[in-house]
Design a protein around this motif. Structure first.
Motif, PDB file in Angstrom:
ATOM      1  N   LEU A 197       0.976  -1.019  -0.222  1.00  0.00           N
ATOM      2  CA  LEU A 197      -0.438   0.209  -0.251  1.00  0.00           C
ATOM      3  C   LEU A 197       0.768   1.492  -0.011  1.00  0.00           C
ATOM      4  CD1 LEU A 197      -2.725   1.428   0.212  1.00  0.00           C
ATOM      5  CD2 LEU A 197      -2.888   0.552   2.927  1.00  0.00           C
ATOM      6  N   ILE A 198       1.723   0.772   0.871  1.00  0.00           N
ATOM      7  CA  ILE A 198       2.882   2.426   0.279  1.00  0.00           C
ATOM      8  C   ILE A 198       3.429   2.575  -0.775  1.00  0.00           C
ATOM      9  CG2 ILE A 198       4.693   3.197   1.516  1.00  0.00           C
ATOM     10  CD1 ILE A 198       4.636   2.071   4.761  1.00  0.00           C
ATOM     11  N   GLY A 199       3.887   1.277  -1.300  1.00  0.00           N
ATOM     12  CA  GLY A 199       4.791   1.583  -2.386  1.00  0.00           C
ATOM     13  C   GLY A 199       3.650   2.481  -3.253  1.00  0.00           C
ATOM     14  N   ILE A 200       2.009   2.165  -3.912  1.00  0.00           N
ATOM     15  CA  ILE A 200       1.563   2.473  -4.280  1.00  0.00           C
ATOM     16  C   ILE A 200       0.620   4.138  -3.705  1.00  0.00           C
ATOM     17  CG2 ILE A 200      -1.731   2.096  -4.714  1.00  0.00           C
ATOM     18  CD1 ILE A 200      -1.129  -0.516  -4.740  1.00  0.00           C
ATOM     19  N   PHE A 201       0.978   3.788  -2.534  1.00  0.00           N
ATOM     20  CA  PHE A 201       0.690   5.829  -2.354  1.00  0.00           C
ATOM     21  C   PHE A 201       2.008   6.838  -2.588  1.00  0.00           C
ATOM     22  CE2 PHE A 201       1.215   8.754   0.636  1.00  0.00           C
ATOM     23  CZ  PHE A 201      -0.027   9.475   0.651  1.00  0.00           C
ATOM     24  N   VAL A 202       3.347   5.877  -2.507  1.00  0.00           N
ATOM     25  CA  VAL A 202       3.852   7.105  -3.346  1.00  0.00           C
ATOM     26  C   VAL A 202       3.849   6.725  -4.914  1.00  0.00           C
ATOM     27  CG1 VAL A 202       6.826   6.648  -3.877  1.00  0.00           C
ATOM     28  CG2 VAL A 202       6.058   6.109  -1.651  1.00  0.00           C
ATOM     29  N   TRP A 203       3.657   6.350  -5.647  1.00  0.00           N
ATOM     30  CA  TRP A 203       3.493   6.098  -7.104  1.00  0.00           C
ATOM     31  C   TRP A 203       2.201   7.176  -7.176  1.00  0.00           C
ATOM     32  CZ3 TRP A 203       1.457   1.457 -10.088  1.00  0.00           C
ATOM     33  CH2 TRP A 203       1.374   2.008 -11.720  1.00  0.00           C
ATOM     34  N   PHE A 204       1.677   7.398  -6.004  1.00  0.00           N
ATOM     35  CA  PHE A 204       0.141   8.568  -5.903  1.00  0.00           C
ATOM     36  C   PHE A 204       0.608   9.550  -6.087  1.00  0.00           C
ATOM     37  CE2 PHE A 204      -3.050  10.149  -4.086  1.00  0.00           C
ATOM     38  CZ  PHE A 204      -3.983  10.507  -5.098  1.00  0.00           C
ATOM     39  N   MET A 205       1.571   9.779  -4.526  1.00  0.00           N
ATOM     40  CA  MET A 205       2.040  11.294  -4.557  1.00  0.00           C
ATOM     41  C   MET A 205       2.942  12.119  -5.613  1.00  0.00           C
ATOM     42  SD  MET A 205       0.298  12.100  -1.814  1.00  0.00           S
ATOM     43  CE  MET A 205       1.301  13.552  -2.690  1.00  0.00           C
ATOM     44  N   LEU A 206       3.930  11.061  -6.148  1.00  0.00           N
ATOM     45  CA  LEU A 206       5.088  12.148  -7.144  1.00  0.00           C
ATOM     46  C   LEU A 206       4.197  11.791  -8.421  1.00  0.00           C
ATOM     47  CD1 LEU A 206       7.647  11.594  -7.733  1.00  0.00           C
ATOM     48  CD2 LEU A 206       7.797   9.530  -8.736  1.00  0.00           C
ATOM     49  N   GLY A 207       3.242  11.190  -8.765  1.00  0.00           N
ATOM     50  CA  GLY A 207       2.080  11.612  -9.419  1.00  0.00           C
ATOM     51  C   GLY A 207       1.721  12.690  -9.655  1.00  0.00           C
ATOM     52  N   LEU A 208       1.256  12.691  -8.564  1.00  0.00           N
ATOM     53  CA  LEU A 208       0.127  14.646  -8.365  1.00  0.00           C
ATOM     54  C   LEU A 208       1.145  15.516  -8.427  1.00  0.00           C
ATOM     55  CD1 LEU A 208      -2.627  15.740  -6.813  1.00  0.00           C
ATOM     56  CD2 LEU A 208      -1.432  15.172  -5.050  1.00  0.00           C
ATOM     57  N   VAL A 209       2.300  15.304  -7.149  1.00  0.00           N
ATOM     58  CA  VAL A 209       3.307  16.886  -7.338  1.00  0.00           C
ATOM     59  C   VAL A 209       3.811  16.629  -8.539  1.00  0.00           C
ATOM     60  CG1 VAL A 209       5.387  17.354  -6.452  1.00  0.00           C
ATOM     61  CG2 VAL A 209       3.599  16.402  -5.060  1.00  0.00           C
ATOM     62  N   ALA A 210       4.715  15.658  -9.859  1.00  0.00           N
ATOM     63  CA  ALA A 210       5.151  15.925 -10.567  1.00  0.00           C
ATOM     64  C   ALA A 210       3.601  17.161 -11.648  1.00  0.00           C
ATOM     65  CB  ALA A 210       5.262  14.667 -11.074  1.00  0.00           C
ATOM     66  N   PHE A 211       2.547  15.942 -11.774  1.00  0.00           N
ATOM     67  CA  PHE A 211       2.064  16.498 -12.867  1.00  0.00           C
ATOM     68  C   PHE A 211       1.147  18.247 -12.331  1.00  0.00           C
ATOM     69  CE2 PHE A 211       1.640  12.312 -14.040  1.00  0.00           C
ATOM     70  CZ  PHE A 211       2.456  12.389 -14.853  1.00  0.00           C
ATOM     71  N   SER A 212       1.605  18.199 -11.070  1.00  0.00           N
ATOM     72  CA  SER A 212       0.786  19.687 -10.595  1.00  0.00           C
ATOM     73  C   SER A 212       1.780  20.775 -10.739  1.00  0.00           C
ATOM     74  CB  SER A 212       0.413  19.837  -9.287  1.00  0.00           C
ATOM     75  OG  SER A 212      -0.763  18.743  -8.995  1.00  0.00           O
ATOM     76  N   ALA A 213       3.064  20.007 -11.154  1.00  0.00           N
ATOM     77  CA  ALA A 213       4.398  21.259 -11.053  1.00  0.00           C
ATOM     78  C   ALA A 213       5.482  21.339 -12.011  1.00  0.00           C
ATOM     79  CB  ALA A 213       5.424  20.593 -10.014  1.00  0.00           C
ATOM     80  N   MET A 214       4.733  20.184 -13.324  1.00  0.00           N
ATOM     81  CA  MET A 214       5.408  20.609 -14.341  1.00  0.00           C
ATOM     82  C   MET A 214       4.966  21.522 -15.229  1.00  0.00           C
ATOM     83  SD  MET A 214       5.002  17.232 -16.507  1.00  0.00           S
ATOM     84  CE  MET A 214       5.335  17.975 -17.964  1.00  0.00           C
ATOM     85  N   GLU A 215       5.510  22.739 -16.163  1.00  0.00           N
ATOM     86  CA  GLU A 215       5.368  24.124 -16.302  1.00  0.00           C
ATOM     87  C   GLU A 215       4.521  23.788 -17.728  1.00  0.00           C
ATOM     88  OE1 GLU A 215       5.829  27.081 -16.421  1.00  0.00           O
ATOM     89  OE2 GLU A 215       7.405  25.776 -14.312  1.00  0.00           O
ATOM     90  N   ARG A 216       4.464  22.410 -18.722  1.00  0.00           N
ATOM     91  CA  ARG A 216       3.331  22.392 -19.501  1.00  0.00           C
ATOM     92  C   ARG A 216       3.169  20.826 -19.592  1.00  0.00           C
ATOM     93  NH1 ARG A 216       4.303  26.620 -23.604  1.00  0.00           N
ATOM     94  NH2 ARG A 216       3.404  25.289 -25.045  1.00  0.00           N
ATOM     95  N   LEU A 217       1.832  20.785 -20.034  1.00  0.00           N
ATOM     96  CA  LEU A 217       1.143  19.192 -19.621  1.00  0.00           C
ATOM     97  C   LEU A 217       0.668  18.684 -20.625  1.00  0.00           C
ATOM     98  CD1 LEU A 217       0.907  16.937 -17.785  1.00  0.00           C
ATOM     99  CD2 LEU A 217      -0.885  17.912 -16.460  1.00  0.00           C
ATOM    100  N   GLN A 218       0.677  18.018 -21.079  1.00  0.00           N
ATOM    101  CA  GLN A 218      -0.804  16.696 -22.492  1.00  0.00           C
ATOM    102  C   GLN A 218      -1.691  16.036 -21.669  1.00  0.00           C
ATOM    103  OE1 GLN A 218       1.173  15.946 -25.947  1.00  0.00           O
ATOM    104  NE2 GLN A 218       2.605  16.772 -26.099  1.00  0.00           N
ATOM    105  N   GLN A 219      -2.226  15.737 -21.568  1.00  0.00           N
ATOM    106  CA  GLN A 219      -3.090  15.284 -21.173  1.00  0.00           C
ATOM    107  C   GLN A 219      -3.031  13.527 -21.148  1.00  0.00           C
ATOM    108  OE1 GLN A 219      -6.377  16.342 -24.113  1.00  0.00           O
ATOM    109  NE2 GLN A 219      -7.360  17.415 -23.459  1.00  0.00           N
TER     110      GLN A 219
END
Length: 516
Positions: free
Chosen positions: A310-332
């Motif tokens: 569960l922790i491994g999945i949560f790390v994946w979830f949080m990293l995606g949330l932070v990375a895609f929120s912080a990206m300057e340019r994003l494709q769907q």
């Protein structure tokens, strides 16, 4: 659930427009083994795509069987999206049970961004399937404490790198954490070395092999300044994508914590924002329910394989949330890299809130029984509401033949017809300053084109262009809307092409070369 996923991804898929950049590569790759291996972007093999062509090999195969059509181009991605749903169920069934696994898989089957991506002919759905496959293998390793499962998962993630390069790094840290936990205390160094070496060996296998071929005997990769495949892999599609200058996509919403909740033209809100907000709220509620139900049991559970998974999945979830929120340019379509983690957390949260926790105390008093019944009513209402909203957006995506591609095709069928009628047996159908301006022509006609410039430099020198024109190897020059023909920043070959060509009547932006 799989039938629903299959229906949403395949229904009217032949109406969805293709991504002409990758479609041109698929058509060119099907013409020779040389083009197939290097991912040639146009039939003469002068330039190649900016990624390993592993995913496109699947599309070449289906188009060879079904013909070069939208169905053949889209089918591997659609099946990859269906496979990701099934694999997510398989990955969660063992550690969390039938209900959690089915809810998570169902959430991914209807998640609008996953449906949109799987109905497009880009490669992110196949990436998601590989990520979830690696997650399943990682659970097997964590459960059995056998190194071979972790090594196999590392190999699958290496293959995922060959599909979409650094996008798979969103899932890698969480999975690597599982590989480390799957090792016994005396074998952790060995585990790190073997999984790391396996990942690197598989991830860089195509790049290393392709780079052994001399530059003059292989296509020039788009995005490279000197023809180096390593430069494209590690810089152009790696480090440069971290900056706004090197990234592709839209800057809509801007970087920030509310970026994925934007309701602008890119529709992040309906594609993933609603599900993401619900996942965050339900996840916090589920965590609170577990904490107050039996915090000691929760603490012990997080140290067991199920909790570590569960922790491994949560790390994946949080990293995606932070990375895609912080990206300057994003494709769907980038969002598909963490969609499985979003759906996994959502399914687990709904399951926990339905059961009222892992302990027995939740049903020990009348008050707690009422609270549990209320939570079940809320869970059912939220679940049905999310399902309805997702299916409504899915129907919109299908009805309007939406695609995740932002690339514009500057060519037209009329232009293709004119060039075919007036080509007069030349080697090249047309010359163009930029490959992106003619990929639509390549995808439509399957003919060689003469590319003047790469993203970072000249491919065809002015003297060579003069020779090609003088020897009647090319008659036409496509002057795309953004092309230049004068000024300090305009390349010499573009200036020469414009100066030695005249406008073709009735064909905007098409010019015919005159004698040099």
């Amino acid at each position: 659930m799989l039938l629903l996923a299959f229906f949403l991804r395949l229904w009217k898929i032949h109406d969805v427009p293709g991504n002409v950049f990758y479609d041109a590569a698929v058509r060119s790759m099907g013409l020779s083994w040389h083009n197939f291996f290097f991912g040639a972007l146009e039939p003469s093999g002068a330039v190649s795509i900016d990624k390993p062509p592993v995913d496109l090999w699947l599309q070449v195969t289906t188009t060879r069987v079904l013909g070069f059509s939208l169905l053949g181009l889209h089918l591997p991605e659609a099946l990859g999206g269906v496979a990701a749903c099934g694999l997510l169920y398989g990955a969660l069934r063992g550690p969390f049970g039938y209900a959690s696994a089915l809810l998570a898989a169902l959430a991914m089957a209807v998640l609008p961004v996953s449906v949109l991506t799987a109905r497009s002919d880009t490669m992110d759905s196949v990436l998601a399937a590989l990520e979830v496959g690696a997650l399943w293998l990682s659970w097997r390793g964590l459960q059995s404490l056998r190194l071979r499962w972790s090594v196999a998962a590392a190999a699958v993630m290496g293959l995922a790198f060959n599909v979409k390069l650094t996008e798979m790094l969103i899932a890698l840290p969480g999975l690597a954490l599982l590989w480390l936990w799957a090792a016994t205390p005396g074998t952790r160094v060995r585990t790190i070395l073997l999984t790391g070496a396996t990942f690197i060996a598989v991830a860089l296998s195509w790049t290393a092999i392709a780079s052994l071929t001399p530059i003059g005997q292989r296509p020039f990769p788009v995005g490279s300044a000197n023809g180096s495949i390593w430069h494209v892999t590690l810089i152009y599609d790696g480090l440069s994508r971290l900056s706004s200058e090197g990234a592709t996509g839209t800057a809509e919403g801007g970087a920030g914590p509310l970026r994925l909740l934007s309701a602008g033209p890119m529709q992040y809100w309906t594609l993933i924002g609603i599900a993401l907000l619900a996942t965050c709220l339900l996840g916090l509620a589920a965590l609170a329910a577990l904490f107050f139900d039996d915090r000691a049991r929760l603490s012990r559970g997080l140290r067991e394989p199920q909790g570590q998974f569960l922790i491994g999945i949560f790390v994946w979830f949080m990293l995606g949330l932070v990375a895609f929120s912080a990206m300057e340019r994003l494709q769907q379509r980038y969002l598909e890299a963490f969609a499985p983690a979003v759906c996994a957390v959502l399914g687990l949260s709904l399951s926990v809130l339905w059961s009222g926790g892992f302990g027995e105390r939740s049903s020990s008093t009348e008050k707690m029984r009422r609270a549990r019944a209320l939570s079940r009513v809320v869970v059912v209402c939220l679940g049905v509401g999310l399902l309805a909203l997702s299916l409504n957006k899915d129907s919109y995506v299908i009805k309007h033949a939406r695609t995740d591609s932002l690339l514009t095709d500057f060519s037209t069928p009329s232009l293709s017809r004119y060039l075919r009628a007036h080509r007069d047996g030349t080697r090249y159908e047309v010359a163009s300053a930029n490959v992106n301006d003619v990929v639509g022509l390549v995808a439509r006609d399957g003919q060689p084109v003469l590319i003047l410039n790469s993203v970072d430099g000249s491919l065809t020198r002015t003297a060579e262009l003069r020779t090609q024109v003088a020897e009647a190897h090319v008659h036409f020059y496509l002057l795309a809307p953004h092309a230049c023909h004068q000024g300090r920043h305009c390349s010499g070959n573009q200036k020469w092409a414009f100066a030695h060509s005249v406008t073709v009547p009735g064909q905007p932006d098409l010019r015919r070369f005159t004698a040099p």
